[in-house]
Design an enzyme around this catalytic site. Sequence first.
Site, PDB file in Angstrom:
ATOM      1  N   HIS A  33      14.375   1.679  -7.667  1.00  0.00           N
ATOM      2  CA  HIS A  33      13.956   2.686  -6.694  1.00  0.00           C
ATOM      3  C   HIS A  33      14.990   2.987  -5.598  1.00  0.00           C
ATOM      4  CE1 HIS A  33       9.964   4.452  -5.019  1.00  0.00           C
ATOM      5  NE2 HIS A  33      10.962   5.310  -4.977  1.00  0.00           N
ATOM      6  N   GLU A  80      12.890  -0.865 -12.541  1.00  0.00           N
ATOM      7  CA  GLU A  80      12.685   0.024 -11.402  1.00  0.00           C
ATOM      8  C   GLU A  80      13.847  -0.180 -10.444  1.00  0.00           C
ATOM      9  OE1 GLU A  80       8.908   0.592  -9.446  1.00  0.00           O
ATOM     10  OE2 GLU A  80       9.915   1.286  -7.617  1.00  0.00           O
ATOM     11  N   ASP A 135       7.634  -2.138  -6.171  1.00  0.00           N
ATOM     12  CA  ASP A 135       6.919  -2.214  -4.898  1.00  0.00           C
ATOM     13  C   ASP A 135       5.965  -3.409  -4.946  1.00  0.00           C
ATOM     14  OD1 ASP A 135       5.312  -1.790  -2.717  1.00  0.00           O
ATOM     15  OD2 ASP A 135       4.488   0.106  -3.415  1.00  0.00           O
ATOM     16  N   PHE A 193       1.352  -1.608   3.078  1.00  0.00           N
ATOM     17  CA  PHE A 193       1.455  -0.754   1.886  1.00  0.00           C
ATOM     18  C   PHE A 193       1.285  -1.564   0.594  1.00  0.00           C
ATOM     19  CE2 PHE A 193       3.685   2.693  -0.612  1.00  0.00           C
ATOM     20  CZ  PHE A 193       2.836   3.717  -0.221  1.00  0.00           C
ATOM     21  N   ASN A 220       8.930  -2.060  -0.280  1.00  0.00           N
ATOM     22  CA  ASN A 220       8.525  -1.045  -1.252  1.00  0.00           C
ATOM     23  C   ASN A 220       9.768  -0.464  -1.914  1.00  0.00           C
ATOM     24  OD1 ASN A 220       7.579   1.222  -2.569  1.00  0.00           O
ATOM     25  ND2 ASN A 220       6.935   2.301  -0.748  1.00  0.00           N
ATOM     26  N   GLU A 256      10.281   4.834 -11.489  1.00  0.00           N
ATOM     27  CA  GLU A 256      11.069   5.210 -10.318  1.00  0.00           C
ATOM     28  C   GLU A 256      12.520   4.761 -10.392  1.00  0.00           C
ATOM     29  OE1 GLU A 256       7.607   5.935  -7.093  1.00  0.00           O
ATOM     30  OE2 GLU A 256       8.337   3.880  -7.186  1.00  0.00           O
ATOM     31  N   GLU A 269       0.198   7.617 -12.155  1.00  0.00           N
ATOM     32  CA  GLU A 269      -0.401   7.073 -10.935  1.00  0.00           C
ATOM     33  C   GLU A 269      -1.124   8.223 -10.247  1.00  0.00           C
ATOM     34  OE1 GLU A 269       2.515   5.013  -8.467  1.00  0.00           O
ATOM     35  OE2 GLU A 269       3.445   4.168 -10.257  1.00  0.00           O
ATOM     36  N   TYR A 270      -2.316   7.933  -9.779  1.00  0.00           N
ATOM     37  CA  TYR A 270      -3.025   8.917  -8.956  1.00  0.00           C
ATOM     38  C   TYR A 270      -4.069   8.160  -8.160  1.00  0.00           C
ATOM     39  CZ  TYR A 270      -7.410   8.957 -11.626  1.00  0.00           C
ATOM     40  OH  TYR A 270      -8.606   8.606 -12.188  1.00  0.00           O
TER      41      TYR A 270
HETATM   42  C1  GAL Z   1       4.554   4.773  -6.496  1.00  0.00           C
HETATM   43  C2  GAL Z   1       5.124   3.573  -7.164  1.00  0.00           C
HETATM   44  C3  GAL Z   1       4.266   2.376  -7.063  1.00  0.00           C
HETATM   45  C4  GAL Z   1       3.801   2.215  -5.660  1.00  0.00           C
HETATM   46  C5  GAL Z   1       3.067   3.432  -5.231  1.00  0.00           C
HETATM   47  C6  GAL Z   1       2.635   3.383  -3.802  1.00  0.00           C
HETATM   48  O1  GAL Z   1       5.548   5.618  -6.093  1.00  0.00           O
HETATM   49  O2  GAL Z   1       5.403   3.809  -8.511  1.00  0.00           O
HETATM   50  O3  GAL Z   1       4.999   1.257  -7.454  1.00  0.00           O
HETATM   51  O4  GAL Z   1       4.908   2.049  -4.839  1.00  0.00           O
HETATM   52  O5  GAL Z   1       3.901   4.521  -5.318  1.00  0.00           O
HETATM   53  O6  GAL Z   1       1.821   2.331  -3.524  1.00  0.00           O
HETATM   54 MG    MG Z   2       8.762   2.050  -6.149  1.00  0.00          MG
END
Ligand code: GAL
Ligand code: MG
Length: 973
Positions: free
Chosen positions: A392, A390, A178, A585, A79, A433, A503-504
Amino acid sequence: MTSDPLLALRPWEAPEVTSWGRLPMNAVDRRDGALPLDGDWRFQLLSAPHAPVGGAWSTSRVPGVWTMQGTDDLPQYTNVRMPFPQYPPASPAANPTGVYEREVDVPADWAGRRVVLQVGAAESVLLVHVDGRPVGVSKDSHLAAEFDLTALVRPGTSATVRLTVVKWSDASHIEDQDQWWHGGITRSVLLYATDPLHLADVTVRARYSGDLRVDCRVRDTGGALPAGWYLTGDLDGRPLAQDTEFDRANAEDERVSDFLGEARLLTTVPEVRTWNAETPELYDLTVRLHRADGTVADTSRHRIGFRDVEIVGRDLLVNGERVFIRGVNRHDFHPLTGRTVSYDDMRADLVLLKRFGFNAVRTAHYPNDPTLYDLADELGFYVVDEADIESHDHAHETADDPRYLGAFVDRVSRMVLRDKNHPSVIIWSLGNESDYGANHDAAAGWVRRHDPTRPIQYEGAAKLGWADPELASDIACPMYAPLEDCVAHALSGEQTKPLIQCEYSHAMGNSNGTLADHWAAIEATPGLQGGFIWEFWDHGILQRVSDGRPAGRGGAGLYDNGVAAPGYRWAYGGDFGETIHDGAFIADGVVFPDRTPKPAMYEHREIAAPVRIESYRHEGVVLTNHQHFRGFDWLAAVWELSLADGRTLTAPAELPELCPGETAAVPLPFALPEDGGEAWLTLRVTTARDLPWAPRGTEVCVPQIQLRQADVRREPVAAGSVEVDGEGLLVHPLLTVAPALSLWRAPTDNDELGGMAGRWRSWGLDALVRKVVSVREDAGQVTVRSEYAGTTGVVRHRQVFTPVAGGVRVEEEAELPEAFDDVARVGTVFETVAGLDLLEWFGQGPWESYPDRRAGAPVGHHSLPVDELFTPYLRPQESGGRHGVRRFTLSAPDATGLAVVLDEPRQVCVTRYRAEDLTAATHHDELVPRPGCVVHLDAAHRGLGTASCGPDTFPSYRVAPGVHRWSWTLRVL
Ligand code: GAL
Ligand code: MG
């Protein structure tokens, strides 16, 4: 030192090198008439880019990743953390490098033409050679790279094309999405030819007003442009005009040279059919480049849509309407290929999303396959197009690192250049991210100049201040923000930008609790406009259990309904022997790896319902049109009245003619019977005609309203007796395990990652020890008191068994100590004899539902085989529950079995698995179904929430300590 200049450049450790010898990105589609080079290529996997080529060749399928095609370099899932320890821009010395080679017969009739190689996508660094000569380098694993081969190939002869793909590089650090790490060529490779005089780019601006502007760039690879070239164009057969004013201004300002031609075509379409996600009207645009003698040198075809996007105040408007964004995040994913997706795959993705009420896609976290955008234009989706950035794990190091500046601008600008003509694309995203730095502002600056017609979003900027105008995000696009924070922001008076969560509602396992609460707030609160569920896919890779290898394309058909065939399973992180990984995950989508929808999809479908039942009044049922642009003419409907006595009445429904937002009352189609008890009115809404995404008759939504409450009746005591054993456990011919107290559910991913399961285990709830305290019999009624001891508290439990006509009533009471605050469930569990394989119930259904995810499961009479009740989440967990169950029967084919009536609507779960079976298993294939049924009746059941990544369920969906009471009757059928 190598003599090969491309290798000598060591582009895998040079972030400054984003490409070499690569042609500029453009929006001219060259797929038509091209020579496809997909298929089997000679292949060698080297241990590092400098390792000598010279071993044995095998073959590898293009497009495809070698990590899914039988090499020892297998998929790996991480991730946030990088799979290797080096810091940017370094990459590991052990660096799998795939060498792909094949002969290409260049058609003889391409003599004199410009010949271009297009590699759809390669991860993460592509080196191109033709006949041993260096051609070019490209990075960005999710955009095409083109190279001019004119000088290197001879039409009528064959050339050897070598594509060297280096897996790890400086670019890996900014492709730390991820998802699974792979290596290979993930999109099609092709060769095409044009006249040396060609269209270098075409930019379309088609407005809601009907105004169309087409800007073209023209080049000639032979040198200076020939005199007298000109453009023509038509739109659905209607000719476009040359913008002579534009030509004059260009000439006067000496803006254009002999080497760059520019021209603009114009028209205004009266009564234009505008594009939006509900009515995605498209027009065919053709642009032709002519030589002075009128002959056509080049042609470019586009499907275009007329629409406007703008932000006014804090609203994002499409064609002037504040549209709700019912979005999902989508990766290019396939369980057999890893990352290569076909037209049919992408069409199936979008068709499914359409059927479940989605109208928007964020291309997480890179430009998706180009075909996806064609389909989004055609089927109707708003797209947030996201650049392939990304970082991250090393976000802060890269966002301001000038060595990566070029890469950031390159990735964002090439995405915009590729996708700018799609009406579906309404927002550009700078990536995901990656912290926030000067590199982002540089990229944003490029976009603002090049395409002022669309807003920009970037979560990394937005999180520094949702209302801050200085930040490179026109949208407040947080991820997993608590709903109360969103509402508070909208009410604060400080809001300046549309609030649309990027994202939600994290869909990992059994999840998406409180989705309906979110949408109730979004629809009720000006300033809130929706969001993108994380995410579409469970990225489970089909894996052979025997040798742990990916099944690859040979696995076609070895799965059904979300379940892998015997001998196979859905692999997640760690299953390919990776030591660094992030487990399950990766399985966090609303569909299974084979695209089977999870129950959460039905929840979404109902939340997005175009037709709503607002209320039931004396004048009838009040309906509202909850769309933005169209009426109900595409819909048909049927009324259904479900009565508690078992009857279901139906009647045809006439949907009123309503404009978006309008409300009207329609007469109730039934005289509500005097008898029959509790009554529910459902409107089954389907498509009235065949649509591109649904045949006629496809269910669209099932809004419902309660017309009459249940009347509470208590059954009289009957003569007879109840038998309990020495432990005070009920003895019953159909039960193999007597009814006992349960406080445990197999932890969902949300329970585990949110920390609840850890607490429950530490309290000993997974292994409560029962001790009977007393058994008392009084005139046929038996009262059993017992204690269930955990490690930090004791639950007092009482069951009172009373004979009633044909069965036994069980009244229960459990008293949870304060220490057991917020447990998974409080209820009864028992097991039945084998053979009772059909569940029929009156309650919510037919699909799985939970206290905080039940808006999509209407109350009615439902029936399903027991084996179909269970949802096979990749990592086994609590599953199969049905909410609001009033009563049910479990029966054998000869109609024998048992019947349960509950005191009030309860959460009921009937499966073949004990909670401990599910808790112990890591993959679905480890589960052994029990012959009988495991039945849970819950007085209280905790909501699901989304705590695996984001907010937990609301306090109102949690289970409080203290006294819980419930009762039920058990009868033999
Ligand atoms: C976010 C991210 C996604 C994925 C998600 C969790 O932080 O942008 O890519 O990692 O969380 O599944
Ligand atoms: Mg990420």
